[in-house]
Each structure stands twice: as structure tokens, then as C-alpha cells.
Write an enzyme that holds these catalytic residues in place. Structure first.
Site, mmCIF file in Angstrom:
data_model
loop_
_atom_site.group_PDB
_atom_site.id
_atom_site.type_symbol
_atom_site.label_atom_id
_atom_site.label_comp_id
_atom_site.label_asym_id
_atom_site.label_seq_id
_atom_site.Cartn_x
_atom_site.Cartn_y
_atom_site.Cartn_z
ATOM 1 N N GLU A 125 45.042 30.437 36.494
ATOM 2 C CA GLU A 125 46.186 30.602 37.387
ATOM 3 C C GLU A 125 45.724 31.250 38.693
ATOM 4 O O GLU A 125 45.011 32.233 38.674
ATOM 5 C CB GLU A 125 47.246 31.482 36.691
ATOM 6 C CG GLU A 125 48.513 31.619 37.469
ATOM 7 C CD GLU A 125 49.016 30.277 37.983
ATOM 8 O OE1 GLU A 125 49.306 29.394 37.173
ATOM 9 O OE2 GLU A 125 49.094 30.107 39.220
ATOM 10 N N LYS B 202 37.539 30.130 38.618
ATOM 11 C CA LYS B 202 38.557 31.181 38.750
ATOM 12 C C LYS B 202 37.900 32.512 39.153
ATOM 13 O O LYS B 202 38.347 33.189 40.089
ATOM 14 C CB LYS B 202 39.319 31.319 37.426
ATOM 15 C CG LYS B 202 40.261 32.492 37.353
ATOM 16 C CD LYS B 202 41.391 32.404 38.366
ATOM 17 C CE LYS B 202 42.060 33.736 38.549
ATOM 18 N NZ LYS B 202 43.115 33.746 39.538
ATOM 19 N N CYS C 81 43.221 42.241 39.184
ATOM 20 C CA CYS C 81 42.199 41.218 38.932
ATOM 21 C C CYS C 81 40.935 41.253 39.781
ATOM 22 O O CYS C 81 39.861 40.985 39.258
ATOM 23 C CB CYS C 81 42.841 39.845 39.022
ATOM 24 S SG CYS C 81 44.011 39.608 37.671
HETATM 25 N N1 NAI Z 1 48.526 39.312 37.458
HETATM 26 C C1 NAI Z 1 48.174 38.268 38.175
HETATM 27 O O1 NAI Z 1 48.607 38.095 39.298
HETATM 28 C C2 NAI Z 1 47.224 37.257 37.636
HETATM 29 C C3 NAI Z 1 46.613 37.419 36.402
HETATM 30 N N2 NAI Z 1 45.761 36.462 35.921
HETATM 31 C C4 NAI Z 1 45.171 36.603 34.585
HETATM 32 O O2 NAI Z 1 46.188 36.300 33.622
HETATM 33 C C5 NAI Z 1 46.025 37.100 32.446
HETATM 34 C C6 NAI Z 1 47.304 37.871 32.178
HETATM 35 O O3 NAI Z 1 47.539 38.729 33.268
HETATM 36 P P1 NAI Z 1 48.928 39.484 33.443
HETATM 37 O O4 NAI Z 1 50.041 38.549 33.142
HETATM 38 O O5 NAI Z 1 48.872 40.165 34.736
HETATM 39 O O6 NAI Z 1 48.812 40.548 32.241
HETATM 40 P P2 NAI Z 1 49.964 41.461 31.629
HETATM 41 O O7 NAI Z 1 49.280 42.645 31.069
HETATM 42 O O8 NAI Z 1 51.073 41.623 32.604
HETATM 43 O O9 NAI Z 1 50.553 40.570 30.427
HETATM 44 C C7 NAI Z 1 49.841 40.260 29.266
HETATM 45 C C8 NAI Z 1 50.810 40.326 28.093
HETATM 46 O O10 NAI Z 1 50.143 39.824 26.919
HETATM 47 C C9 NAI Z 1 50.672 40.517 25.798
HETATM 48 N N3 NAI Z 1 49.784 40.351 24.646
HETATM 49 C C10 NAI Z 1 48.525 40.799 24.485
HETATM 50 N N4 NAI Z 1 48.027 40.410 23.290
HETATM 51 C C11 NAI Z 1 48.997 39.696 22.687
HETATM 52 C C12 NAI Z 1 49.077 39.006 21.446
HETATM 53 N N5 NAI Z 1 48.044 38.980 20.591
HETATM 54 N N6 NAI Z 1 50.230 38.386 21.125
HETATM 55 C C13 NAI Z 1 51.282 38.404 21.987
HETATM 56 N N7 NAI Z 1 51.256 39.016 23.192
HETATM 57 C C14 NAI Z 1 50.130 39.648 23.532
HETATM 58 C C15 NAI Z 1 50.779 41.940 26.278
HETATM 59 O O11 NAI Z 1 51.683 42.686 25.481
HETATM 60 C C16 NAI Z 1 51.266 41.743 27.731
HETATM 61 O O12 NAI Z 1 52.674 41.830 27.843
HETATM 62 C C17 NAI Z 1 44.808 37.978 32.719
HETATM 63 O O13 NAI Z 1 43.678 37.349 32.171
HETATM 64 C C18 NAI Z 1 44.701 37.985 34.228
HETATM 65 O O14 NAI Z 1 43.374 38.155 34.653
HETATM 66 C C19 NAI Z 1 45.512 35.329 36.623
HETATM 67 C C20 NAI Z 1 46.104 35.104 37.838
HETATM 68 C C21 NAI Z 1 47.006 36.049 38.443
HETATM 69 O O1 UGA Z 2 43.670 36.443 39.611
HETATM 70 C C1 UGA Z 2 44.565 37.088 40.123
HETATM 71 O O2 UGA Z 2 45.116 38.061 39.605
HETATM 72 C C2 UGA Z 2 45.047 36.784 41.508
HETATM 73 O O3 UGA Z 2 44.358 37.737 42.377
HETATM 74 C C3 UGA Z 2 44.744 37.653 43.731
HETATM 75 O O4 UGA Z 2 46.143 37.873 43.864
HETATM 76 P P1 UGA Z 2 46.787 39.333 43.895
HETATM 77 O O5 UGA Z 2 45.790 40.323 43.401
HETATM 78 O O6 UGA Z 2 48.084 39.231 43.197
HETATM 79 O O7 UGA Z 2 47.117 39.610 45.419
HETATM 80 P P2 UGA Z 2 46.303 39.357 46.780
HETATM 81 O O8 UGA Z 2 47.244 38.858 47.786
HETATM 82 O O9 UGA Z 2 45.077 38.574 46.553
HETATM 83 O O10 UGA Z 2 45.905 40.843 47.206
HETATM 84 C C4 UGA Z 2 44.932 41.580 46.488
HETATM 85 C C5 UGA Z 2 44.653 42.882 47.215
HETATM 86 O O11 UGA Z 2 43.928 42.657 48.420
HETATM 87 C C6 UGA Z 2 44.591 43.259 49.508
HETATM 88 N N1 UGA Z 2 44.356 42.443 50.723
HETATM 89 C C7 UGA Z 2 44.590 41.106 50.704
HETATM 90 C C8 UGA Z 2 44.355 40.349 51.823
HETATM 91 C C9 UGA Z 2 43.856 40.947 52.985
HETATM 92 O O12 UGA Z 2 43.615 40.308 54.039
HETATM 93 N N2 UGA Z 2 43.619 42.285 52.966
HETATM 94 C C10 UGA Z 2 43.861 43.048 51.860
HETATM 95 O O13 UGA Z 2 43.622 44.269 51.888
HETATM 96 C C11 UGA Z 2 46.055 43.293 49.095
HETATM 97 O O14 UGA Z 2 46.777 44.255 49.807
HETATM 98 C C12 UGA Z 2 45.932 43.635 47.633
HETATM 99 O O15 UGA Z 2 45.754 45.019 47.448
HETATM 100 C C13 UGA Z 2 44.448 36.247 44.252
HETATM 101 O O16 UGA Z 2 44.911 36.140 45.603
HETATM 102 C C14 UGA Z 2 45.139 35.194 43.405
HETATM 103 O O17 UGA Z 2 44.763 33.886 43.844
HETATM 104 C C15 UGA Z 2 44.715 35.368 41.948
HETATM 105 O O18 UGA Z 2 45.382 34.453 41.123
#
Ligand code: NAI
Ligand code: UGA
Length: 479
Positions: free
Chosen positions: A162, A222, A278
């Protein structure tokens, strides 16, 4: 295969919004998001959509539309696995805090638990999708667990990382730059599984934006994308310090760079340092993987992005202390913003946590105001660092629910999140109620400096010249 029933394990920042959008776009598919965290599921099911556990602009409307129609949130993981023909794994994969790889490797225990649970429940063939961000080659481990149950169930494992960013998750999901699907492109079954997933996205994403690769390329892409994005922030932050010393203005430098179409203008905003769950964890994971293959130069190259980011946060806090006549002991300092970026309630790895911790070590009295972050979250972020007792954190840091109250009698204000509303405050009123000189440290280069100076503030921003650049005073070229 026509998908009728989707299960997503993990109802977090990714699982919740991603599945809400799939459910909205595919009303004929039943989407069940499951989690072991009962409170989280209860919040997703709350009548009042303002109480959803994830704050994202536009998300509550989508949830309202699809919930109870074909979008369900539940703690019954087994039943959802049993009924699904496609299972997304979207659980957390944080940096390991123990054992081998501590502080670097991704902790895959939740991923493994999911795989084992699927293996023990499934009675018919399923497509398993890695939605979580995972080290390259994790799919091989999943396959090992799933293929060794001896119950004859066949699995296809796809990687579908994602790329959404928090704060813009809904827009990113509705209009993604690309959707990446990695699968077993050498077999008919593999291609069919890819096709099944692709058909779901094709309901709203143009086909040419759906990219198919082998599993390993997808997994590694990713980590690489996050590393490149974070590297840009660290690069511009590195230049911000040089700007401060030389009279260059980092905003102007970024603009000049960004107009080069090869470089591009995005992600060149210098700041107090990047945060979020992340960037750091994924780069550390990349560094760990590189080291485990003996690629030390590759590892060192990427580790520098983190080193620079830690330095930027420290540098910001130290600059505050220095400017405040080398001591903040007993001084009230207001932090505007605690979330790691605007438009989210997520605080994971937020720069604010580290700036606050640094200032508390110097005995500052801190008041925090953030429009979306809960008080308990702020304390739990600080407690997690274990720098001092919980009582000491609560004594020296207070949380305000009104920005004007937060800034009253402060020696200095630091802007740590770029919330839009900060721009529109009555800064004259804030100035009148502060101690003088009234310092503002803008860690996001958000506020209008000229206006602040006119009011009487002493503002400091990241990467702006320390002296009058137009006067040609200041240091000569280093020789
Ligand atoms: N937060 C973001 O913006 C992004 C995160 N990712 C990736 O996506 C993954 C998830 O990230 P988030 O949604 O931010 O994490 P999060 O911590 O918000 O959510 C993960 C959820 O999974 C649940 N969980 C864990 N083990 C479980 C199990 N065995 N059965 C059922 N539920 C279970 C937890 O209770 C928690 O609510 C990570 O690998 C992260 O690196 C990728 C892109 C964007
Ligand atoms: O794997 C993930 O979790 C995600 O991580 C980032 O998304 P996110 O961390 O939600 O937010 P960003 O907009 O990337 O910002 C990350 C950090 O960098 C900072 N940032 C971003 C851009 C910039 O120009 N300067 C800067 O300081 C932001 O303030 C923030 O603290 C990536 O942008 C997503 O594509 C990815 O899916």
C-alpha cells in the site's frame, strides 16, 4: 476467479481505509475487516462516525455508505478467514524491540500468527495478499507455513503493498499513482490470482496504472519507495542547515530544484524531521536486509537518511535552547502540533515526541496543543521513551484544548505539525499574552514570517538565513 468474500486481518490505518474504499467501489463483494483489538473494532462500528479510530478526511462518509451494507468490522477472525476467498494481511510490522535484529529488523510475529491462523482454519483454496510492508522474501516464509498443513488447501500468495499516505489516504486510494501486484507470474494459477485482484482495482483504477511484477520486486519496491521519499526529506533537511549558515533560503533552493523536471517538486519541504510509522522502520529494515547479505556499503548509504533525520530533530531542539539564552529550565514552551503530519491523529515517530523529550531533559515546562491528538496518546508516546517516570512526564508536560490558553505566558512557541488552522490564529492576541522576546520556532515553515515580525515576534524557521542575506554580510566562502 470471481471474488465474493474478502477478509482483511488488521483494522488499522491501512486495513480500515483500504477496505472501506474496496467495499464502496465493489458493493457486490462482502468485505469483513477483523482485528484482535476489541476497542478498535468497537470504534469502527460506532454509530457516531466521528469516533472512527482513524481520522482521515473523507473517510467517515465512505464508512457511513458501506458499513452494514457490504463492509463489516468484527473480532471474529476465524469465521472471516473461513468464509473468505481472498484474505488481505494488513497487520503491524514494527521494528523489532528484542533479540536478533533488535532495533532494525521488522518484527514479523504478527504476520506469522496470521499465516498460522489461516492455515489452521482454511478448508478451501484462498488467495492471500500481503498488504503489510514486509521484508523482501517474506512470501517464501508465508508459503512454507501455509503449504505444510497437509490439508490439501491451495494458496496463492500475492504482494500488494500500500502506498497511501496518512492525511490523504482516501484521495490516494481513490486515485493511486499505481497499484502494484506481485505474484507467481510463471504459473497459470499465479496469473489467475493476479487477475482476480486486478479486477477488483480495475473497478476504479485505470488498467494502465496497475503494475504486475514478480513477488520479490513488489516486496522490495515498497521498501525502496519509502526509502527514496525519506531520502528526499533528509536531503533537503541537510541543505537547510547549510542555508542557515550561508544566507541561502531553503524554500528558494527547493523551488529551484523542483522546477527541474528530472528532480520534481514534491517532497522537498524542509522540516523539523520526518515522522510516521513507516519511513524509519522501513529504512532500518532495508539496512538490516542489506547487512544480512553482507552489503555494508548499501546499508551505510541508507542508514545515513535516518542519521540525518535524528540530527535534524536534535538540531531543532538545541536551536530552541540556544536561542532562549541557553536555558529552558522552568520556562513555559508551547508546542503547536503533536501528530507526525497534518490531517491525521497518528503520532507514531512524530518529531514532536523527540523535541518534547529533549526539552524536558532540559527541565522545560511544556504545553502541547494538537487539534486531533488525544491527551492520553501524548503521554503514552512520551512514556514509551522511558526517559523519566510517568509522573514526571505528567508534571512537566500539560495538554491544552485551546491554542490561546496553550500559548499564554509562554517564552516560546514551536510549530511541529503543519495544521492549516495554525496559520489562521489571531497571532496579535497570542503575542500580547506571551513573555517577551516572543520567540516562535516554525518547524514546518508554515507561518507568515513577515507578519510575525511586524507584530513583534522573533521568529525562527528551518533553513532560513540567520542574518540579513540581502546585506551581503556574514561569512565568506570557506576555503
Ligand atoms: N500507516 C500507513 O500509512 C501505512 C502502513 N503500511 C503498512 O501496513 C501495515 C499496517 O500498518 P497500520 O495499519 O498503520 O498498522 P496499525 O498498527 O494501525 O494496524 C494493525 C492492526 O493489526 C492488528 N493485528 C495484529 N495482529 C493481528 C492478528 N493476528 N489478528 C488480527 N489483528 C491483528 C492490530 O491489533 C492492529 O489494529 C504495516 O506493515 C505498515 O508498514 C503501508 C502503507 C501505509
Ligand atoms: O508506507 C507508509 O506508511 C507510507 O509512508 C509515507 O506516508 P506517510 O508516512 O503517511 O506520510 P508522508 O506524507 O510521506 O510524510 C512522512 C513524514 O515526512 C514529512 N515530510 C514529508 C514531505 C516533505 O517534503 N517534508 C517532510 O518533512 C511529513 O511531515 C511526515 O512527518 C509515504 O508517503 C506513503 O507512500 C507510504 O505508503
Amino acid at each position: 476467479m470471481k471474488i465474493k468474500n474478502i477478509c482483511c486481518i488488521g483494522a488499522g490505518y491501512v486495513g480500515g481505509p483500504t477496505m472501506a474504499v474496496i467495499a464502496q467501489k465493489c458493493p457486490d463483494i462482502r468485505v469483513t475487516v477483523v482485528d484482535i483489538n476489541e476497542n478498535r473494532i468497537a470504534a469502527w462500528n460506532d454509530e457516531n462516525v466521528e469516533k472512527l479510530p482513524v481520522y482521515e478526511p473523507g473517510l467517515s462518509d465512505i464508512v457511513k455508505e458501506a458499513r452494514e451494507r457490504n463492509l463489516f468490522f468484527s473480532t471474529d477472525v476465524d469465521s472471516a478467514i473461513d468464509k473468505a476467498d481472498m484474505i488481505f494481511i494488513s497487520v503491524n510490522t514494527p521494528t523489532k524491540t528484542y533479540g536478533i535484529g533488535k532495533g532494525m529488523a521488522a518484527d514479523l510475529k504478527w504476520i506469522e500468527l496470521c499465516a498460522r491462523q489461516i492455515a489452521s482454519i482454511a478448508k478451501d483454496d484462498k488467495i492471500i495478499i500481503e498488504k503489510s510492508t514486509l521484508p523482501v522474501r517474506t512470501a517464501a516464509a508465508l508459503r512454507d507455513i501455509l503449504d505444510n498443513t497437509g490439508n490439501g488447501v491451495k494458496y496463492q500468495i500475492l504482494s500488494n503493498p500500500e502506498f497511501l499516505a496518512e492525511g490523504t489516504a482516501v484521495q490516494d486510494l481513490l486515485n493511486p499513482d499505481r497499484v502494484l501486484i506481485g505474484g507467481d507470474i510463471d504459473t497459470e494459477d499465479g496469473l489467475q490470482a493476479i487477475q482476480s485482484l486486478s479486477e477488483i482495482y480495475e473497478r476504479w483504477v485505470p488498467k494502465e496504472r496497475i503494475l504486475t511484477t514478480n513477488v520479490w520486486s513488489s516486496e522490495l519496491s515498497k521498501l525502496t519507495a519509502n526509502a527514496f521519499l525519506a531520502q528526499r526529506v533528509s536531503s533537503i533537511n541537510a541543505m537547510s542547515e547549510l542555508c542557515e549558515k550561508t544566507g541561502a533560503d531553503v524554500h528558494e533552493v527547493a523551488q529551484a530544484l523542483g522546477m527541474d523536471s528530472r528532480i520534481g517538486s514534491k517532497f522537498l519541504q524542509s522540516s523539523v524531521g520526518f515522522g510516521g510509522s513507516c519511513f524509519q522502520k522501513d529504512i532500518l529494515n532495508l539496512v538490516y536486509i542489506a547487512k544480512s547479505f553482507g552489503l555494508n556499503e548499501v546499508a551505510d548509504y541508507w542508514e545515513q537518511v535516518i542519521i540525518m533525520n535524528d540530527y535534524q530533530k536534535r538540531r531543532f531542539a538545541n536551536n530552541m535552547i540556544q536561542t532562549l539564552f541557553n536555558t529552558v529550565s522552568g520556562k513555559k514552551i508551547t508546542l503547536l502540533g503533536w501528530a507526525f503530519k497534518k490531517d491525521t491523529n497518528d503520532t507514531r515517530e512524530s518529531a514532536a515526541i523527540y523535541v518534547a523529550d529533549h526539552l524536558l531533559n532540559e527541565e522545560a515546562e511544556i504545553v502541547v496543543y494538537d487539534p486531533k491528538v488525544e491527551t492520553e496518546q501524548i503521554y503514552s508516546d512520551l512514556d514509551y521513551l522511558k526517559s523519566r517516570s510517568k509522573e514526571a512526564n505528567r508534571q512537566s508536560l500539560k495538554v491544552a484544548n485551546n491554542p490561546y490558553e496553550a500559548c499564554k505566558d509562554a517564552h516560546a512557541i514551536a510549530v511541529l505539525t503543519e495544521w492549516e488552522e495554525f496559520k489562521h490564529y489571531d497571532w496579535e492576541k497570542i503575542y500580547d499574552n506571551m513573555l517577551k522576546p516572543a520567540f516562535v520556532f516554525d518547524g514546518r515553515n508554515l507561518l507568515n514570517m513577515e507578519e510575525l515580525i511586524k507584530i513583534g515576534f522573533v521568529p525562527k524557521s528551518v533553513g532560513k538565513p540567520e542574518y540579513d542575506a540581502k546585506s551581503f554580510s556574514g561569512p565568506a566562502i570557506a576555503s
